[in-house]
Design a protein around this motif. Structure first.
Motif, short mmCIF file in Angstrom:
data_model
loop_
_atom_site.label_atom_id
_atom_site.label_comp_id
_atom_site.label_asym_id
_atom_site.label_seq_id
_atom_site.Cartn_x
_atom_site.Cartn_y
_atom_site.Cartn_z
N LYS A 10 0.84 -1.21 0.00
CA LYS A 10 0.00 0.00 0.00
C LYS A 10 0.87 1.25 0.00
CE LYS A 10 -3.64 -2.24 2.63
NZ LYS A 10 -4.37 -2.19 3.90
N GLN A 22 -7.42 6.85 -1.95
CA GLN A 22 -7.61 5.48 -1.46
C GLN A 22 -8.84 5.45 -0.55
OE1 GLN A 22 -5.52 2.94 -2.37
NE2 GLN A 22 -4.20 4.32 -3.53
N THR A 25 -11.06 -0.68 3.21
CA THR A 25 -12.14 -1.67 3.11
C THR A 25 -13.24 -1.40 4.12
OG1 THR A 25 -10.85 -3.17 4.49
CG2 THR A 25 -10.71 -3.51 2.12
N TYR A 83 -11.31 -1.55 -7.89
CA TYR A 83 -10.47 -2.49 -7.14
C TYR A 83 -9.87 -3.51 -8.10
CZ TYR A 83 -14.11 -6.05 -7.52
OH TYR A 83 -15.00 -6.97 -8.01
N GLY A 87 -4.48 -3.72 -5.45
CA GLY A 87 -4.60 -2.27 -5.56
C GLY A 87 -3.74 -1.59 -6.59
N TYR A 88 -2.83 -2.30 -7.25
CA TYR A 88 -1.94 -1.65 -8.23
C TYR A 88 -2.68 -1.36 -9.54
CZ TYR A 88 1.93 -0.54 -11.26
OH TYR A 88 2.76 0.11 -12.14
N SER A 90 -5.82 -1.28 -10.13
CA SER A 90 -6.93 -0.36 -9.91
C SER A 90 -6.44 1.07 -9.70
CB SER A 90 -7.80 -0.83 -8.74
OG SER A 90 -7.05 -1.09 -7.59
N ALA A 91 -5.30 1.25 -9.03
CA ALA A 91 -4.75 2.60 -8.84
C ALA A 91 -4.41 3.21 -10.20
CB ALA A 91 -3.52 2.56 -7.94
N ASN A 107 -9.60 4.24 -5.09
CA ASN A 107 -8.98 2.93 -5.21
C ASN A 107 -9.23 2.18 -3.90
OD1 ASN A 107 -7.31 0.87 -6.31
ND2 ASN A 107 -5.59 1.62 -5.10
N SER A 109 -8.19 0.19 -1.20
CA SER A 109 -6.89 -0.16 -0.62
C SER A 109 -6.87 -1.63 -0.20
CB SER A 109 -6.62 0.74 0.59
OG SER A 109 -5.37 0.48 1.14
N GLY A 111 -7.43 -4.09 -2.16
CA GLY A 111 -8.18 -4.82 -3.18
C GLY A 111 -9.08 -5.93 -2.64
#
Length: 155
Positions: A10, A22, A25, A83, A87-88, A90-91, A107, A109, A111
């Protein structure tokens, strides 16, 4: 160890995509329970990953070549949560959506891996709860609890 690895990932995702907002969840789960306008949820994993499971009401979008034209009828101020596994991807998509003029894009965080690891609901075909998630690959799959790993024959 999994928690430490997630926190490091993260941190690095935040360094690579500093302008990406971000959402944790826990915050996202609460948002889904609220009566506030619900976000558009985009799953930025590949089709095989999406077919194993996804968040309820999530729409698949190709993470490599996203069809942003498909979102042309979505108001630019519509809240969107994106997501992927951790998270990569999606970011990266959130960054593209920001550049395309969308506001209120977040995003998720950690995922779907973190979402599932916390016991939050995941679905197959939206209406069928499941406990399986595509582990992406053997290395990244270590971040997903083994009990959630979808086997080849289940996908």
């Amino acid at each position: 160890m999994r928690s430490l690895t997630f926190n490091l990932l993260k941190f690095f995702i935040g360094l690579i995509f500093p302008g990406v907002h971000q959402i944790k969840t826990k915050e996202f789960a609460q948002w889904l329970l609220d009566s506030a306008p619900q976000p558009l949820i985009l799953d930025a994993r590949n089709q095989a990953e999406y077919e194993v499971s996804h968040l309820k009401a999530a729409i698949h979008i190709d993470p490599i070549a996203p069809d942003l034209a498909a979102l042309s009828k979505v108001a630019k101020d519509t809240p969107i949560v994106v997501y992927c596994s951790i998270g990569y991807r999606s970011a990266k998509l959130v960054q593209q959506l920001d550049e395309a003029g969308f506001s209120g894009v977040f995003n998720l965080s950690g995922g779907i891996f973190q979402w599932a690891n916390e016991g939050k609901p995941i679905f197959k075909h939206d209406q069928h709860p499941t406990h399986f998630v595509h582990p992406y690959n053997p290395m990244w799959g270590k971040l997903l609890r083994a009990s959630y790993h979808a086997q080849e024959h289940q996908s």
